[in-house]
Structure formats: C-alpha cells, structure tokens
Design an enzyme around this catalytic site. Structure first.
Site, PDB file in Angstrom:
ATOM      1  N   HIS A 267       0.837  -1.209   0.000  1.00 30.14           N
ATOM      2  CA  HIS A 267       0.000   0.000   0.000  1.00 30.14           C
ATOM      3  C   HIS A 267       0.867   1.253   0.000  1.00 30.14           C
ATOM      4  O   HIS A 267       1.942   1.280   0.594  1.00 30.14           O
ATOM      5  CB  HIS A 267      -1.004  -0.003   1.156  1.00 30.14           C
ATOM      6  CG  HIS A 267      -0.452   0.146   2.539  1.00 30.14           C
ATOM      7  ND1 HIS A 267      -0.256   1.379   3.135  1.00 30.14           N
ATOM      8  CD2 HIS A 267      -0.066  -0.770   3.455  1.00 30.14           C
ATOM      9  CE1 HIS A 267       0.208   1.195   4.369  1.00 30.14           C
ATOM     10  NE2 HIS A 267       0.339  -0.096   4.581  1.00 30.14           N
TER      11      HIS A 267
ATOM     12  N   ASP B 172       5.731   1.780   7.255  1.00 28.05           N
ATOM     13  CA  ASP B 172       4.338   1.450   6.907  1.00 28.05           C
ATOM     14  C   ASP B 172       3.778   2.506   5.972  1.00 28.05           C
ATOM     15  O   ASP B 172       3.186   3.461   6.408  1.00 28.05           O
ATOM     16  CB  ASP B 172       3.526   1.351   8.207  1.00 28.05           C
ATOM     17  CG  ASP B 172       2.101   0.883   7.988  1.00 28.05           C
ATOM     18  OD1 ASP B 172       1.786   0.407   6.896  1.00 28.05           O
ATOM     19  OD2 ASP B 172       1.296   1.015   8.946  1.00 28.05           O
TER      20      ASP B 172
ATOM     21  N   GLU C  75      -5.267   1.836   2.022  1.00 30.74           N
ATOM     22  CA  GLU C  75      -5.223   0.605   2.825  1.00 30.74           C
ATOM     23  C   GLU C  75      -5.518   0.907   4.284  1.00 30.74           C
ATOM     24  O   GLU C  75      -6.213   0.157   4.969  1.00 30.74           O
ATOM     25  CB  GLU C  75      -3.832  -0.056   2.686  1.00 30.74           C
ATOM     26  CG  GLU C  75      -3.702  -1.398   3.388  1.00 30.74           C
ATOM     27  CD  GLU C  75      -3.179  -1.333   4.816  1.00 30.74           C
ATOM     28  OE1 GLU C  75      -3.116  -2.383   5.466  1.00 30.74           O
ATOM     29  OE2 GLU C  75      -2.854  -0.225   5.297  1.00 30.74           O
ATOM     30  N   GLU C  76      -4.956   2.042   4.749  1.00 28.45           N
ATOM     31  CA  GLU C  76      -5.021   2.371   6.184  1.00 28.45           C
ATOM     32  C   GLU C  76      -6.433   2.684   6.672  1.00 28.45           C
ATOM     33  O   GLU C  76      -6.654   2.818   7.866  1.00 28.45           O
ATOM     34  CB  GLU C  76      -4.106   3.570   6.481  1.00 28.45           C
ATOM     35  CG  GLU C  76      -2.631   3.336   6.185  1.00 28.45           C
ATOM     36  CD  GLU C  76      -1.949   2.413   7.180  1.00 28.45           C
ATOM     37  OE1 GLU C  76      -2.652   1.778   8.001  1.00 28.45           O
ATOM     38  OE2 GLU C  76      -0.708   2.335   7.141  1.00 28.45           O
TER      39      GLU C  76
ATOM     40  N   ASP D 126       4.077  -5.367   3.125  1.00 30.83           N
ATOM     41  CA  ASP D 126       3.618  -4.283   3.993  1.00 30.83           C
ATOM     42  C   ASP D 126       4.472  -4.313   5.253  1.00 30.83           C
ATOM     43  O   ASP D 126       4.257  -5.161   6.134  1.00 30.83           O
ATOM     44  CB  ASP D 126       2.129  -4.451   4.321  1.00 30.83           C
ATOM     45  CG  ASP D 126       1.589  -3.275   5.133  1.00 30.83           C
ATOM     46  OD1 ASP D 126       2.370  -2.344   5.438  1.00 30.83           O
ATOM     47  OD2 ASP D 126       0.385  -3.290   5.475  1.00 30.83           O
TER      48      ASP D 126
ATOM     49  N   HIS E  26       1.980   4.584  12.139  1.00 35.61           N
ATOM     50  CA  HIS E  26       0.801   5.448  12.306  1.00 35.61           C
ATOM     51  C   HIS E  26       1.095   6.647  13.203  1.00 35.61           C
ATOM     52  O   HIS E  26       0.169   7.231  13.768  1.00 35.61           O
ATOM     53  CB  HIS E  26      -0.424   4.668  12.832  1.00 35.61           C
ATOM     54  CG  HIS E  26      -0.769   3.470  12.019  1.00 35.61           C
ATOM     55  ND1 HIS E  26      -1.638   2.491  12.438  1.00 35.61           N
ATOM     56  CD2 HIS E  26      -0.343   3.061  10.783  1.00 35.61           C
ATOM     57  CE1 HIS E  26      -1.737   1.544  11.507  1.00 35.61           C
ATOM     58  NE2 HIS E  26      -0.947   1.871  10.495  1.00 35.61           N
TER      59      HIS E  26
HETATM   60  N1  BES Z   1       0.992  -2.428   8.058  1.00 39.27           N
HETATM   61  C1  BES Z   1      -0.215  -2.427   8.828  1.00 39.27           C
HETATM   62  C2  BES Z   1      -0.573  -3.816   9.307  1.00 39.27           C
HETATM   63  C3  BES Z   1       0.268  -4.363  10.427  1.00 39.27           C
HETATM   64  C4  BES Z   1       0.555  -3.619  11.536  1.00 39.27           C
HETATM   65  C5  BES Z   1       0.718  -5.659  10.336  1.00 39.27           C
HETATM   66  C6  BES Z   1       1.337  -4.149  12.561  1.00 39.27           C
HETATM   67  C7  BES Z   1       1.456  -6.200  11.353  1.00 39.27           C
HETATM   68  C8  BES Z   1       1.782  -5.439  12.463  1.00 39.27           C
HETATM   69  C9  BES Z   1      -1.360  -1.868   7.993  1.00 39.27           C
HETATM   70  O1  BES Z   1      -0.981  -0.743   7.260  1.00 39.27           O
HETATM   71  C10 BES Z   1      -2.452  -1.445   8.918  1.00 39.27           C
HETATM   72  O2  BES Z   1      -2.263  -0.534   9.655  1.00 39.27           O
HETATM   73  N2  BES Z   1      -3.588  -2.162   8.864  1.00 39.27           N
HETATM   74  C11 BES Z   1      -4.707  -1.877   9.725  1.00 39.27           C
HETATM   75  C12 BES Z   1      -5.887  -2.703   9.334  1.00 39.27           C
HETATM   76  C13 BES Z   1      -6.736  -2.129   8.226  1.00 39.27           C
HETATM   77  C14 BES Z   1      -7.930  -3.037   7.977  1.00 39.27           C
HETATM   78  C15 BES Z   1      -7.174  -0.707   8.472  1.00 39.27           C
HETATM   79  C16 BES Z   1      -4.376  -2.265  11.155  1.00 39.27           C
HETATM   80  O3  BES Z   1      -3.555  -3.134  11.376  1.00 39.27           O
HETATM   81  O4  BES Z   1      -4.998  -1.697  12.037  1.00 39.27           O
HETATM   82 ZN    ZN Z   2      -0.686   0.823   8.675  1.00 44.04          ZN
END
Ligand code: BES
Ligand code: ZN
Length: 406
Positions: free
Chosen positions: A203, A223, A257-258, A285, A361
């Site tokens: 993403h 990220d 994606e976020e 990712d 984040h």
């Molecule tokens: N890169 C993250 C996912 C992640 C975070 C994987 C920490 C492993 C460890 C991704 O960008 C993200 O933040 N995903 C969201 C979920 C999405 C459905 C909004 C999350 O993890 O909250």
């Molecule tokens: Zn993220």
C-alpha cells in the site's frame, strides 16, 4: 530440502478469533501437522498413531501443540534443518496444503528459474531501496484524502514508468477510486500467457492515527514506504535484466489501505468481476524494521497456504536469510482483500507480529526508527524479484535464441 518446510500455516480467521474470551483458558486446541512422508520412516519419529490423511509425498497428523517443539527438535537433530513440517490450526487448512499443487488456484508452482533469478537478485541495492523510502516519507503524508497523498501516487507512477521504459509494452497507470487517492498499476505484458497475472503489491498510503485527517505528519517510512520501495527495487532489477515474462506481471501500489483496505478491495473486486486469472499475489507491507532479527516472516492467516508454502521455498532458495511465521489475527493488509475474493495470496513481513515496529501510524515512523538504512528490506526485494520470475517464468531470450540458431 524436505517437501514441506517449517511453517505455521493457518487457515483464514475463523469465528473463534472473534469469540468472547472465557474466564478460564481453554486447553490448547489440537493442531494438524503436514510432514514429509520420508520422515515417518525415520527412527524416533515423535508423532504416534496413524496419519489422518496422506497424499503424494506428504501426510497429515493430528497433534497436541506441546508436541511441536518435540517435532522441531527431532527434525533439527535428525536432518540438521529447521522444521520440515507445517503446522495448521485447522484440519481444512492442512488438507488443502496436502492436495497436489496442480489443484491450487494458481498452481502448480515450480522453482526452476535459478539461471535467471540468481544474477538478477545479485543486482539488488540497499541504497536504491533507501532512496525510495526517503522520497516517499518526504511527503507530509500519503493520506487517502490529501493532496500529498495524490502527489505521492503520481510520483510512484512516474518512477515505475521510468524504470519500465525499456520493457516492450509495459505501462504505468493510475487506478481511480471513489475517493481522492488513486492506486498505481504497472503492467508488464506476458509474452505467451498474457491473461495469467502475477501481482506484487504494497500500500502506498500512510496515516497518523485515526481521526488525524489530511494535514498531520505521517511519514510512513516503514508502513509502507518500505513495501513500495521493496517492489520498486524488484522492478528495477527485473527491467535491467532484460528478461521478458511469459505471464503478465503487475506491480500495484494500493491506495487507502489504512482506512480499511479500500484500494485493494476495489481492485480485487474488479478483477473478480472481470474474471481475471490471477496466479499469485504477494503483499509487502512493512519490511524495514528488524524487530526479530534478520529474518523474513510469512503471514499464516488470510493467506493461501499453498502459495505461502511456495513463497517459503523462494525465501530458502533466494533471500539469503532465514524465515519464520507469524499471524496478524485479522485481515491486516491488502493480501486479505485478494484472499476474500478467492485469489491465492501471501504476505512477507518484517518481524513477528509482536516484535514489529510500534511507531507506525505516528510521526515517528521514519527511516531513523528502522535503523537509518534499508538493509532489512534487501532480502525482501530479492524475494519479490524471485516471486515475479518464478511465477511468471522467463520467456526464452531472443538474442540467445537468435545466436543459437545462427
Ligand atoms: N501495516 C499495517 C498492518 C500491520 C501492523 C501488520 C502491525 C502487522 C503489524 C497496515 O498498514 C495497517 O495498519 N492495517 C490496519 C488494518 C486495516 C484493515 C485498516 C491495522 O492493522 O490496524
Ligand atoms: Zn498501517
């Protein structure tokens, strides 16, 4: 190497992931282990009883989780290798890994491109990956509703177009959505199976905590500038190698994606509706924070177990680092959008879930937080290049063919 190497390949999230926790911990549930049948005959094989299923060179056993360290220790001592078995949280997952790869949606997956892949991955450069991370994290943010989020997508489109300019028929495009930020798709058409598609993605958006809006600082270096930088470097070495793929390869930078995997859900949905044949998807990712040391972690949930087992082989053959497994426990990135639509997808990750970068984040997700360079991403870029070539396969080199026929 054993037919089935070490892994903890689990099925997609099930109802139990969302069930309220009981006050007393339930006894650990049984697991299903796929093992190489050659191992069963070896003295001291620690699992008792008969396999619940057998097929080809592999067998499935039901086991107590406390047998896993025993099995790992035994394979290590006996064969001087780690693992040699896969653990699955459900019987269905074990049985699906057991079925012949020909029955996998995108299979069979074969590893036979060493002559092309080995020189290609030798060309991967840390400083190239770093430069992409630096460029992308320089935007104030890459939020899906901000101007800088759109500018970053255009930058990626232009960079990919430049890298692929020498590849006949290659094109880079913005894929628009119902929100501001587009996704980016670079297509390298296959020479003889152009309708079969291999997808490498990550993403491109970033976020600084929920509700922070479109002005907050969100460098998103790990990220996920790191994932975009990883596939960009794979594209660079692929283009410079002069190799033409037999199947179509697409590099995708997903928007939004976020905020709920929105770009990838839109794209996977469109591909499903159009009946596109996607032979395999890999998601990058977060690849630059070495929270668990120099390893590649393969996700075990919301992925295709057969494709993930093949990606494990690619790591062993090409990445130059050990691998391990981890799980998010929820659909944590764009691989889950493809899985949901029935396409085989896998994801490579920087560390175990618990040891991954805690500054994502926030404004602290900078290159400095990931150690100031892109060295952790180097094996991921090698894996990405290997994935592209081993799934798409190299077309015969026209210059070689011409000189051979002279
Ligand atoms: N890169 C993250 C996912 C992640 C975070 C994987 C920490 C492993 C460890 C991704 O960008 C993200 O933040 N995903 C969201 C979920 C999405 C459905 C909004 C999350 O993890 O909250
Ligand atoms: Zn993220």
């Amino acid at each position: 190497m054993g037919l089935l190497a070490a892994s903890l390949l689990a099925a997609s999230a099930s109802a139990e992931d969302f069930a309220p926790k009981a006050e007393l911990p339930a006894p650990p549930a049984d697991v299903w282990v796929t093992v190489d049948k050659a191992d069963l005959a070896a003295p001291g094989f620690p699992l008792s009883g008969d396999p619940v299923a057998e097929s080809g060179g592999a067998a499935v056993y039901r086991a107590k989780p406390d047998m896993l360290p025993v099995l790992a220790q035994w394979t290590h001592e006996r064969f001087n290798r780690c693992g040699g078995f896969f653990t699955h949280e459900t019987k269905a997952s074990a049985l699906s890994a057991l079925r012949p790869t020909a029955a996998a949606p995108g299979g069979p997956y074969t590893l036979d491109q060493q002559a092309v892949v080995t020189p290609m991955i030798a060309a991967v450069r840390e400083e190239k990956i770093r430069a992409t991370i630096v460029a992308l994290s320089a935007y104030q943010n890459r939020y899906y509703q901000s101007d800088t989020g759109v500018e970053a997508a255009r930058w990626i489109r232009d960079r990919w177009a430049a890298l692929a300019s020498g590849i006949p028929g290659a094109s880079a495009a913005l894929e628009t959505h119902s929100w501001k930020q587009p996704s980016v798709i670079l297509t390298i058409p296959g020479t003889d199976k152009p309708d079969e598609i291999v997808v490498l993605g990550g993403h491109l958006d970033s976020i600084a905590g929920w509700g922070s809006g479109s002005t907050a600082r969100a460098p998103g270096a790990d990220d996920n500038a790191s994932g975009i930088a990883t596939i960009t470097e794979a594209l660079r070495v692929l283009a410079e190698s002069g190799v033409r793929p037999r199947r179509t390869i697409q590099f995708i930078g997903y928007a939004a994606e976020e905020v709920g995997l929105r770009g990838s859900q839109d794209i996977a949905g469109k591909y499903a509706s159009a009946g596109k044949k996607v032979v395999g998807v890999i998601q990058f990712d977060m690849s630059n924070f070495a929270g668990s040391g120099k390893k590649i972690y393969l996700l075990t949930d919301h992925v295709d177990p057969v494709l993930s087992a093949f990606v494990a082989k690619l790591v062993d053959a090409y990445a130059g680092v050990p691998r391990a497994e981890t799980r998010c426990g929820y659909g944590c990135s764009d691989h889950a959008s493809w899985t949901k639509k029935g396409f085989p997808s896998a994801m490579a990750f920087e560390a175990s879930f618990d040891a991954s970068n805690k500054d994502i984040h926030t404004e602290r997700d900078t290159l400095a937080t990931s150690g100031g360079d892109a060295s952790h991403s180097v094996p991921f870029a090698k894996l990405a290049a290997a994935f592209a070539v081993e799934l798409a396969k190299a077309a015969p080199n026209p210059s070689t063919t011409a000189s051979a026929s002279r």
